[in-house]
Design an enzyme around this catalytic site. Structure first.
Site, short mmCIF file in Angstrom:
data_model
loop_
_atom_site.label_atom_id
_atom_site.label_comp_id
_atom_site.label_asym_id
_atom_site.label_seq_id
_atom_site.Cartn_x
_atom_site.Cartn_y
_atom_site.Cartn_z
N LEU A 15 0.82 -1.21 0.00
CA LEU A 15 0.00 0.00 0.00
C LEU A 15 0.86 1.26 0.00
O LEU A 15 0.78 2.09 0.91
CB LEU A 15 -1.00 0.01 1.16
N ASP A 21 5.19 -6.05 2.92
CA ASP A 21 6.21 -5.62 1.97
C ASP A 21 6.95 -6.85 1.47
O ASP A 21 7.44 -7.66 2.27
CB ASP A 21 7.18 -4.66 2.70
N PHE A 71 2.95 -9.03 -9.37
CA PHE A 71 2.79 -7.71 -9.97
C PHE A 71 3.57 -6.63 -9.25
O PHE A 71 3.88 -5.60 -9.83
CB PHE A 71 1.31 -7.28 -9.92
N THR A 98 7.61 -5.92 -18.26
CA THR A 98 7.23 -4.83 -19.17
C THR A 98 8.00 -4.92 -20.47
O THR A 98 9.12 -5.45 -20.52
CB THR A 98 7.52 -3.47 -18.50
N ASP A 99 7.43 -4.33 -21.53
CA ASP A 99 8.15 -4.26 -22.80
C ASP A 99 9.30 -3.27 -22.75
O ASP A 99 10.19 -3.29 -23.61
CB ASP A 99 7.20 -3.89 -23.94
N GLU A 100 9.34 -2.42 -21.73
CA GLU A 100 10.37 -1.39 -21.66
C GLU A 100 11.78 -1.96 -21.42
O GLU A 100 12.77 -1.26 -21.63
CB GLU A 100 10.02 -0.35 -20.60
N TYR A 106 13.61 2.79 -14.15
CA TYR A 106 12.49 1.84 -14.02
C TYR A 106 12.74 0.60 -14.85
O TYR A 106 12.69 -0.53 -14.35
CB TYR A 106 11.18 2.50 -14.45
N LYS A 162 13.40 -3.39 -13.75
CA LYS A 162 12.57 -4.51 -14.19
C LYS A 162 13.40 -5.54 -14.95
O LYS A 162 13.19 -6.75 -14.81
CB LYS A 162 11.41 -4.01 -15.05
N ASN A 167 -0.64 -0.45 -20.57
CA ASN A 167 -2.01 -0.78 -20.17
C ASN A 167 -2.83 0.49 -19.99
O ASN A 167 -2.30 1.55 -19.65
CB ASN A 167 -2.02 -1.54 -18.85
N LEU A 196 -0.54 8.35 -18.54
CA LEU A 196 -0.97 9.24 -19.61
C LEU A 196 -2.49 9.37 -19.74
O LEU A 196 -3.03 10.48 -19.69
CB LEU A 196 -0.37 8.78 -20.94
N ASP A 211 10.69 17.64 -23.57
CA ASP A 211 10.76 16.19 -23.46
C ASP A 211 11.51 15.78 -22.20
O ASP A 211 12.36 16.51 -21.70
CB ASP A 211 11.46 15.60 -24.69
#
Length: 353
Positions: free
Chosen positions: A33, A57, A79, A132-134, A158, A162, A188, A198, A288
């Site tokens: 949380l 945690d 997740f 993630t795709d990142e 980030y 990952k 997503n 976004l 940017d």
């Protein structure tokens, strides 16, 4: 039962709700949380004996060991992660702690639990890591979409954190035989998304009359998948995925950021028109951000061909559902925007261990 980490966050909560609607099996939902974890999202599950919420945690190894001893899950869906690129640029330490150290602690707890299971339960156990795709970096405009065999090239704190967690999961499978699965999903969108991302940021800003800030020229491209489709893909991988494999999850919807915002403005002009003018007038360009990846695109054909999954929503249908949901749930949006949702953390009757 299954154990889900990060099940009060956007994707995790949608997965828990979808799971309990689709599958007759208890979920132990473990979430620290942080600011993005919202018990209000899980309000519909209050009193449901199939949903057990535990505030812990994943970095706390002793707590994780106790959870596995108490609940004896047949699978883990992981997740829990810090996931916002801008926040990772401002403060990378939290991302390393949660995404790298937390995944390590969880893997160790899972490994020791799994090794002591009876042979039949050990062979049936699964650890599914949601990534993630990142981690694959940025694509040039005409490069083919990312496949599962693309080399890793993370460009933000980030995505680097990952990528590190992905490597740990792979190593625990190859070194210890832990039965792991990994998914790499594209962007997503959908209900219950925290308004720093976004689409909900643009929605809430538009309705509040604020500017709609677009980084640079707005032509950064992302592949968008509706969160309900992501949840169904995870269920398919958990049920039928090949151990040690990774699966890309995408919506086959490449859209530039500026076109996402324009589509939102068109929908809002139709569904919630302003007294004068158009939401398009609120679009504004801002400098940017550092290291902003130009394009992501996911090739999800492995998942489609091997496991029979495909998205049900197009970007247009999913976006319309999303806009309707936010317009129909102003109280949820207000609680999140004001921080009121954080008061639920102290409501003991809503947290069971």
């Amino acid at each position: 039962m299954i154990l889900v980490t990060g099940g009060a966050g956007f994707i995790g909560a949608n997965f828990v709700i979808d799971w309990l609607n689709a599958v007759d099996e208890t979920v132990v939902n473990v979430d620290k949380l942080t600011y993005a974890g919202n018990l209000g999202t899980l309000r519909s599950l209050r009193g449901d004996p199939s949903h057990i919420f535990v505030r812990e945690d994943i970095c706390d190894r002793d707590a994780m060991d106790l959870l596995f001893e108490k609940y004896q899950p047949r699978a883990v869906v992981h997740f829990a992660a810090e996931s916002h690129v801008d926040r990772s640029i401002r403060g990378p330490a939290d991302f390393v702690r949660t995404n790298v150290v937390g995944t390590f602690m969880l893997l160790e707890a899972v490994r020791h639990y799994w090794q002591d299971l009876p042979a039949s339960e050990r062979s049936a156990f699964r650890f599914l890591h949601v990534s993630t795709d990142e981690v694959f970096g940025s694509l040039s405009p005409f490069a083919p979409p990312f496949t599962e065999t693309n080399p890793y090239a993370p460009n933000s704190p980030y995505s680097a954190s990952k990528a590190s967690s992905d490597h740990l999961v792979r190593a625990w499978h190859h070194t210890y035989g832990l039965p792991t699965l990994t998914t790499h999903c594209s962007n997503n969108y959908g209900p219950y998304q925290f308004p720093e991302k976004l689409i909900p940021l643009m929605l809430t800003s538009a309705l509040a009359g604020r500017p709609l800030p677009i980084y640079g020229d707005g032509k950064n491209v992302r592949d968008w998948v509706y969160v309900g489709d992501h949840c169904s893909a995870i269920r398919a991988v958990l049920a039928k995925g090949k151990l040690g494999e990774s699966y890309n999850i995408g919506g086959f919807n490449e859209v530039a950021n500026i076109d996402v915002v324009r589509a939102l403005c068109r929908l809002l002009d139709a569904l919630r028109p302003k007294t004068s003018g158009s939401y398009f007038e609120q679009i504004a360009s801002v400098p940017d951000r550092p290291g902003h990846d130009r394009r992501y695109a996911i090739d999800a054909h492995k998942l489609k061909h091997e496991l029979g999954w495909k998205p049900e929503e197009t970007f247009e249908t999913g976006l319309e559902k999303t806009v309707h949901w936010y317009l129909d749930h102003p109280d949820w949006v207000s609680d999140v925007s004001s921080g009121e949702y954080l008061s639920l953390v102290d409501a003991d009757e809503r947290i069971s261990a």
